[in-house]
Design an enzyme around this catalytic site. Sequence first.
Site, mmCIF file in Angstrom:
data_model
loop_
_atom_site.group_PDB
_atom_site.id
_atom_site.type_symbol
_atom_site.label_atom_id
_atom_site.label_comp_id
_atom_site.label_asym_id
_atom_site.label_seq_id
_atom_site.Cartn_x
_atom_site.Cartn_y
_atom_site.Cartn_z
ATOM 1 N N ARG A 152 31.429 -8.381 -13.655
ATOM 2 C CA ARG A 152 30.025 -8.757 -13.744
ATOM 3 C C ARG A 152 29.222 -8.872 -12.579
ATOM 4 N NH1 ARG A 152 31.961 -11.868 -18.272
ATOM 5 N NH2 ARG A 152 31.655 -10.557 -20.293
ATOM 6 N N ARG A 209 6.402 0.840 -6.211
ATOM 7 C CA ARG A 209 7.782 1.301 -5.641
ATOM 8 C C ARG A 209 7.573 2.895 -6.116
ATOM 9 N NH1 ARG A 209 14.101 -0.873 -5.420
ATOM 10 N NH2 ARG A 209 14.943 0.937 -4.660
ATOM 11 N N HIS A 233 12.945 17.151 -7.518
ATOM 12 C CA HIS A 233 14.004 17.089 -8.593
ATOM 13 C C HIS A 233 14.045 18.252 -9.208
ATOM 14 C CE1 HIS A 233 14.682 12.431 -8.246
ATOM 15 N NE2 HIS A 233 15.286 12.964 -7.315
ATOM 16 N N ASN A 243 8.438 8.087 -4.633
ATOM 17 C CA ASN A 243 8.902 9.317 -5.444
ATOM 18 C C ASN A 243 7.797 10.423 -4.985
ATOM 19 O OD1 ASN A 243 10.722 7.971 -6.841
ATOM 20 N ND2 ASN A 243 9.293 7.509 -8.364
ATOM 21 N N LYS A 279 19.010 0.288 -5.702
ATOM 22 C CA LYS A 279 19.204 1.262 -6.804
ATOM 23 C C LYS A 279 20.600 1.708 -6.567
ATOM 24 C CE LYS A 279 14.708 3.138 -7.856
ATOM 25 N NZ LYS A 279 13.890 4.400 -7.710
ATOM 26 N N HIS A 286 18.861 17.729 -0.859
ATOM 27 C CA HIS A 286 17.621 16.905 -1.765
ATOM 28 C C HIS A 286 16.516 16.838 -0.746
ATOM 29 C CE1 HIS A 286 16.030 13.495 -3.837
ATOM 30 N NE2 HIS A 286 15.939 12.822 -2.504
ATOM 31 N N HIS A 335 9.015 13.912 -4.864
ATOM 32 C CA HIS A 335 10.491 13.743 -5.761
ATOM 33 C C HIS A 335 10.197 14.206 -7.261
ATOM 34 C CE1 HIS A 335 11.688 11.653 -2.317
ATOM 35 N NE2 HIS A 335 13.016 11.441 -2.929
ATOM 36 N N GLU A 365 12.704 12.238 4.394
ATOM 37 C CA GLU A 365 12.343 11.011 3.501
ATOM 38 C C GLU A 365 11.649 10.279 4.722
ATOM 39 O OE1 GLU A 365 12.839 10.050 0.346
ATOM 40 O OE2 GLU A 365 14.499 11.228 -0.157
ATOM 41 N N LYS A 418 10.428 0.856 3.541
ATOM 42 C CA LYS A 418 11.059 0.665 2.309
ATOM 43 C C LYS A 418 11.108 -0.755 1.938
ATOM 44 C CE LYS A 418 14.218 2.199 -0.821
ATOM 45 N NZ LYS A 418 14.958 3.231 -1.095
ATOM 46 N N GLU A 476 10.623 -1.176 -9.532
ATOM 47 C CA GLU A 476 9.709 -0.196 -9.898
ATOM 48 C C GLU A 476 8.632 -0.057 -11.042
ATOM 49 O OE1 GLU A 476 11.581 3.622 -8.681
ATOM 50 O OE2 GLU A 476 10.383 4.829 -10.084
HETATM 51 N N1 GLY Z 1 14.546 6.187 -3.479
HETATM 52 C C1 GLY Z 1 13.712 5.776 -4.348
HETATM 53 C C2 GLY Z 1 13.670 4.207 -4.507
HETATM 54 O O1 GLY Z 1 14.575 3.698 -3.837
HETATM 55 O O2 GLY Z 1 12.994 3.570 -5.300
#
Ligand code: GLY
Length: 372
Positions: free
Chosen positions: A125, A245, A256, A249, A147, A270, A252, A189, A231, A241
């Site tokens: 956990r 946040r 994507h 994107n 993430k 990517h 993206h 990026e 970031k 997000e």
């Molecule tokens: N790669 C986008 C984020 O970390 O929110």
Amino acid sequence: MKEIVRVELDHRGYDIIVGPGVMASAGRLIAETIGKRRRLIVVTDQTVAKRHLPALEHALDREGLADGGSAILLPPGERTKSFEHLEQLLEAVLGRGIERSTVLVALGGGVVGDLVGFTAAIALRGLDFIQIPTTLLAQVDSSVGGKTGINSRHGKNLIGAFHQPRLVLADTQVMDTLPKRDVLSGYAEVVKYGLIGDPCFFEWLEQKGTAVVAGESDARRYAVRVSCQAKARIVGADEREAGSRALLNLGHTFGHALEAACDFGDTLTHGEAVAIGMVLAFDLSVMLGLAPAADALRVRRHLFEVGLPCGPADVPGLPWHPEHLLAHMSRDKKVRDGRITFVLTRGIGQAFLAADVDSADVLKILALQSRP
Ligand code: GLY
């Protein structure tokens, strides 16, 4: 020279240490953050292990941090971000008789970081973990912000958890062994941060971008540091997000869809997809009367100058069917109440979220790109 960027998240805040040679100090930096008594398990992939594992093991050894167990090696590549490899990694970690105080160390690119982070989120956990990203993409994006996850047959990164690392060590020198195409993938990026909210940084990239890509040490350190600061600011303000946040994107949603159209294969990295996506986001913003055409031209020119693609003509064999691409966009996780959220812009450094873009306009901009 090493620089520290702080991700401010109350009691879960952490440092990102950026600079050439950080790996050699990994033992000391880890001991300073979590103490010397925690058991570490290093997880990496077979390619990264050959290049960087001995240096990391040496650095840990010097501080008495190595526990005698060997690192866990994963196969390289996106396919490793799967249920199968998650299960294998969890069983391997649990098989070592871990405790809640055990710390996982992810040494590698985004695949390793995402999988190890997710394993750390769910084993017992929740275990602490440390990111040691070895690609530009991982240093400026995936290792920062918590993430973590794996891919599903329904799409990329659809299974995962927010789980912040305790420390990120971004050794800008380790990228010297990266193939240029991988550097460029991360560079897209880097450009993104300038385009989202920092026009001065974009201007600096216009001057120094080729030096960053070529591996000039100070330029690379500066680019990684500024990207991580951007970031960290965004993640500190909106970790999960709920709103801002999503600005990360930029490029993206289109990107994507392009990756999906290529079955996430080698036709497009990517970063290449994001580069094309950012050009499309600017072109769409210009078409909607939101942004000056001159800014879209600057973006296109800069990406082209460093060697990134700007549209279908730059990528031989890229499948470009506007309706198919729109269908992929509608399946993206950024869809809310059936509407696609786009990141649009009022100009360089002025990105914003737009939830009400008409799909006819999206189709129009995609169709325009395929004209000679
Ligand atoms: N790669 C986008 C984020 O970390 O929110």
